[in-house]
Design a protein around this motif. Structure first.
Motif, short mmCIF file in Angstrom:
data_model
loop_
_atom_site.label_atom_id
_atom_site.label_comp_id
_atom_site.label_asym_id
_atom_site.label_seq_id
_atom_site.Cartn_x
_atom_site.Cartn_y
_atom_site.Cartn_z
N TYR A 156 -10.43 -42.34 24.34
CA TYR A 156 -10.80 -41.44 25.43
C TYR A 156 -11.73 -40.34 24.91
CZ TYR A 156 -6.76 -43.75 27.49
OH TYR A 156 -5.88 -44.70 27.94
N ARG A 157 -12.68 -39.98 25.74
CA ARG A 157 -13.53 -38.82 25.44
C ARG A 157 -12.77 -37.58 25.92
NH1 ARG A 157 -18.99 -38.91 24.40
NH2 ARG A 157 -19.12 -41.02 25.27
N ARG A 158 -12.44 -36.71 24.99
CA ARG A 158 -11.53 -35.61 25.29
C ARG A 158 -12.03 -34.76 26.46
NH1 ARG A 158 -10.48 -30.25 24.06
NH2 ARG A 158 -8.26 -29.77 23.72
N MET A 159 -13.27 -34.30 26.38
CA MET A 159 -13.77 -33.37 27.40
C MET A 159 -13.95 -34.05 28.75
SD MET A 159 -13.69 -30.60 25.91
CE MET A 159 -14.43 -29.62 27.22
N GLY A 160 -14.18 -35.36 28.77
CA GLY A 160 -14.33 -36.05 30.04
C GLY A 160 -13.01 -36.36 30.71
N CYS A 161 -11.97 -36.62 29.91
CA CYS A 161 -10.69 -37.09 30.47
C CYS A 161 -9.65 -35.99 30.67
CB CYS A 161 -10.11 -38.18 29.58
SG CYS A 161 -11.07 -39.71 29.58
N LEU A 162 -9.66 -34.97 29.81
CA LEU A 162 -8.60 -33.96 29.89
C LEU A 162 -8.52 -33.29 31.26
CD1 LEU A 162 -6.32 -32.50 28.46
CD2 LEU A 162 -8.01 -30.92 27.48
N PRO A 163 -9.64 -32.85 31.86
CA PRO A 163 -9.52 -32.23 33.19
C PRO A 163 -9.00 -33.19 34.25
CG PRO A 163 -11.65 -31.72 32.17
CD PRO A 163 -11.02 -32.80 31.34
N ALA A 164 -9.42 -34.47 34.17
CA ALA A 164 -8.97 -35.44 35.17
C ALA A 164 -7.48 -35.73 35.03
CB ALA A 164 -9.78 -36.73 35.02
N VAL A 165 -6.99 -35.80 33.80
CA VAL A 165 -5.56 -36.03 33.58
C VAL A 165 -4.76 -34.83 34.07
CG1 VAL A 165 -3.79 -36.33 31.81
CG2 VAL A 165 -5.92 -37.62 31.66
N ARG A 166 -5.26 -33.64 33.76
CA ARG A 166 -4.56 -32.43 34.20
C ARG A 166 -4.48 -32.38 35.74
NH1 ARG A 166 -7.90 -28.86 32.45
NH2 ARG A 166 -7.02 -28.61 30.37
N GLU A 167 -5.57 -32.73 36.39
CA GLU A 167 -5.62 -32.73 37.85
C GLU A 167 -4.63 -33.73 38.44
OE1 GLU A 167 -8.86 -33.99 41.27
OE2 GLU A 167 -9.61 -33.04 39.43
N ALA A 168 -4.56 -34.92 37.82
CA ALA A 168 -3.61 -35.94 38.31
C ALA A 168 -2.17 -35.49 38.11
CB ALA A 168 -3.86 -37.26 37.59
N LEU A 169 -1.89 -34.82 36.98
CA LEU A 169 -0.55 -34.29 36.74
C LEU A 169 -0.17 -33.26 37.78
CD1 LEU A 169 -0.28 -33.82 32.85
CD2 LEU A 169 1.10 -35.33 34.29
N ASN A 170 -1.13 -32.40 38.11
CA ASN A 170 -0.86 -31.36 39.11
C ASN A 170 -0.56 -31.95 40.48
OD1 ASN A 170 -1.22 -29.36 37.21
ND2 ASN A 170 -3.37 -29.00 37.73
N GLU A 171 -1.00 -33.18 40.70
CA GLU A 171 -0.74 -33.86 41.96
C GLU A 171 0.57 -34.65 41.91
OE1 GLU A 171 -4.22 -36.17 42.66
OE2 GLU A 171 -5.51 -34.40 42.97
N GLY A 172 1.29 -34.56 40.78
CA GLY A 172 2.58 -35.21 40.65
C GLY A 172 2.53 -36.63 40.12
#
Length: 447
Positions: free
Chosen positions: A377-393
């Motif tokens: 995974y590209r850290r800067m590309g994936c980290l925000p998307a993963v965080r957003e998905a976590l925030n959605e449960g």
């Protein structure tokens, strides 16, 4: 030693262009920035010798040894007899683990080349003139500029190249006559920019103009910092953080997978020893750091980090978030600790594919679907998307794939990287673990 193949770029130019001086400064600047740099120098003379006549190693060679290694603490040299001249690609392939290899010469190697042209060198000034004229005429980079340059000189061939969609060829008689009348152009023969030229280093306005027309960057002859920026951004191998996800208690296994015995040792040791050669940073995510503290003493040279979950939730996506958040490097390879046949070669192939495609994630895919826990995974590309998905449960690992640029890595590419296969086989129960142990023993991998 890191097993990643080393990316390479070549600095080329004519005699007295200043290649060696530029490379010396460039290497020093890249090393100052923390890069591991290899170098290759093309020597045009046959039979050079780096050893000192009369010394013991020289005497070994002259007695008939086909290969002599000279070794001392912190340094080693090898002198080897070869059939003919080695290809540059083969030389670079024998130098894995560097962030970048800077090559001097080897214009025809197929490597990306950076052309140096210096105003104080007459051959460079003539080359820049021909290079610029070809660019103005709309000739493709890689055209036979030497022919073009010859035919733009009055009476060289009596034709106007502007009237020809391709460079007119000279006859043997015209070649001989041109060489007689214009000996000063002999030094640019076969030493013009090619289709492999990716940048120009120059203090000649005509060369900078040509580079602009061709859409390739031009750097000042003394602007080593900007050239290093370009190489760092375009060619240097991105560093990889390798994360082994060890979790903690496994209900079906009845104990922690990380410390369950496998081939007589804790399972986690097998993963570390298989994967550490391709890791610039090694992280183990675990909720039992006290039980894995022995790894620091077992592998002191690896500087292993034991990282607990970043969020107070169990699940694949929270585990991936912890991995991405803990990593310091731009590429993050994530592997589950129960994948006993996890492949370092596959990690390398995925990283190269990410560089080639510019993807945010390179994930193996087969008939069972995605394999997100032997992926990169590209850290800067994936980290925000993963965080957003976590925030959605969300808790499933691949739920964020639709939010990033995912490159699917098909089974044929997996097998090309790891012909033995089995990379994604994992153990969830003692019986499955025993079956995998028998497979390893059949492969004569277990000591």
């Amino acid at each position: 030693m890191n097993e990643f193949p080393s990316p390479a770029v070549s600095i080329v130019g004519r005699h007295n262009s200043g290649k060696t001086t530029l490379i010396e400064k460039l290497i020093a600047e890249l090393v100052r920035r923390g890069f591991d740099v290899g170098s290759v120098k093309h020597h045009s003379h046959v039979g050079f010798d780096i050893d000192i006549p009369g010394k013991d190693s020289w005497r070994h060679r002259h007695a008939g040894a086909s290969e002599t290694v000279i070794a001392c603490p912190g340094q080693m040299a090898c002198i080897k007899t070869t059939e003919g001249e080695l290809e540059c690609a083969d030389i670079v392939a024998s130098m894995p683990g560097h962030d970048v290899v800077v090559v001097e010469g080897y214009r025809k190697s197929g490597l990306p080349t950076i052309e140096i042209m210096r105003a104080g060198n007459a051959a460079d000034a003539r080359t820049a003139e021909v290079f610029a004229e070809g660019a103005r005429k709309g000739w493709a980079l890689g055209t036979d500029f030497t022919q073009f340059g010859r035919n733009t000189i009055p009476h060289a061939a009596g034709v106007d190249p502007a009237d020809h969609p391709v460079a007119p060829k000279l006859s043997a008689e015209e070649e001989a006559e041109f060489a007689r009348q214009h000996p000063d152009h002999a030094d640019i023969s076969n030493k013009m920019p090619t289709a492999s030229t990716v940048a120009v280093v120059t203090d000649i306005p005509a060369a900078s103009e040509a580079a602009g027309i061709y859409g390739i960057p031009a750097f000042g002859i003394n602007d080593v910092a900007s050239l290093a920026d370009y190489i760092e951004r375009t060619f240097a191998r991105p560093h990889v953080s390798l994360v082994i996800q060890a979790g903690g208690e496994s209900r079906r296994m009845g104990r922690s997978k990380a410390t369950v015995p496998f081939c007589g040792r804790p399972l986690i040791c097998r993963l570390i020893e298989r994967l550490s050669p391709v890791a610039d940073e090694l992280i183990i995510t675990t909720n039992e750091p006290e039980n894995l503290a022995f790894l620091h003493a077992e592998y002191p040279q690896l500087h292993i980090q034991l990282v607990c979950d970043a969020v107070n939730e169990r699940g694949a996506l929270p585990g991936l978030y912890t991995a991405l958040r803990a990593a310091r490097n731009p590429y993050v390879a994530v592997v589950a600790c129960d994948m006993v046949l996890a492949s370092p070669s596959l990690v390398v192939a995925e990283a190269l594919e990410m560089t080639r495609t510019g993807a945010d994630a390179v994930v193996p895919v087969n008939k069972h679907g995605f394999e997100p826990f032997h992926a990169i995974y590209r850290r800067m590309g994936c980290l925000p998307a993963v965080r957003e998905a976590l925030n959605e449960g969300e808790k499933r690992a691949q739920v964020f794939f639709s939010r990033v640029n995912v490159c699917e890595f098909p089974q044929r590419k997996v097998l090309a990287a790891e012909p033995m296969g089995g990379c994604f086989m994992n153990a969830n129960t003692p019986d499955e673990l025993a079956a995998l142990e028998r497979i390893i023993q059949d492969r004569i991998e277990c000591e």
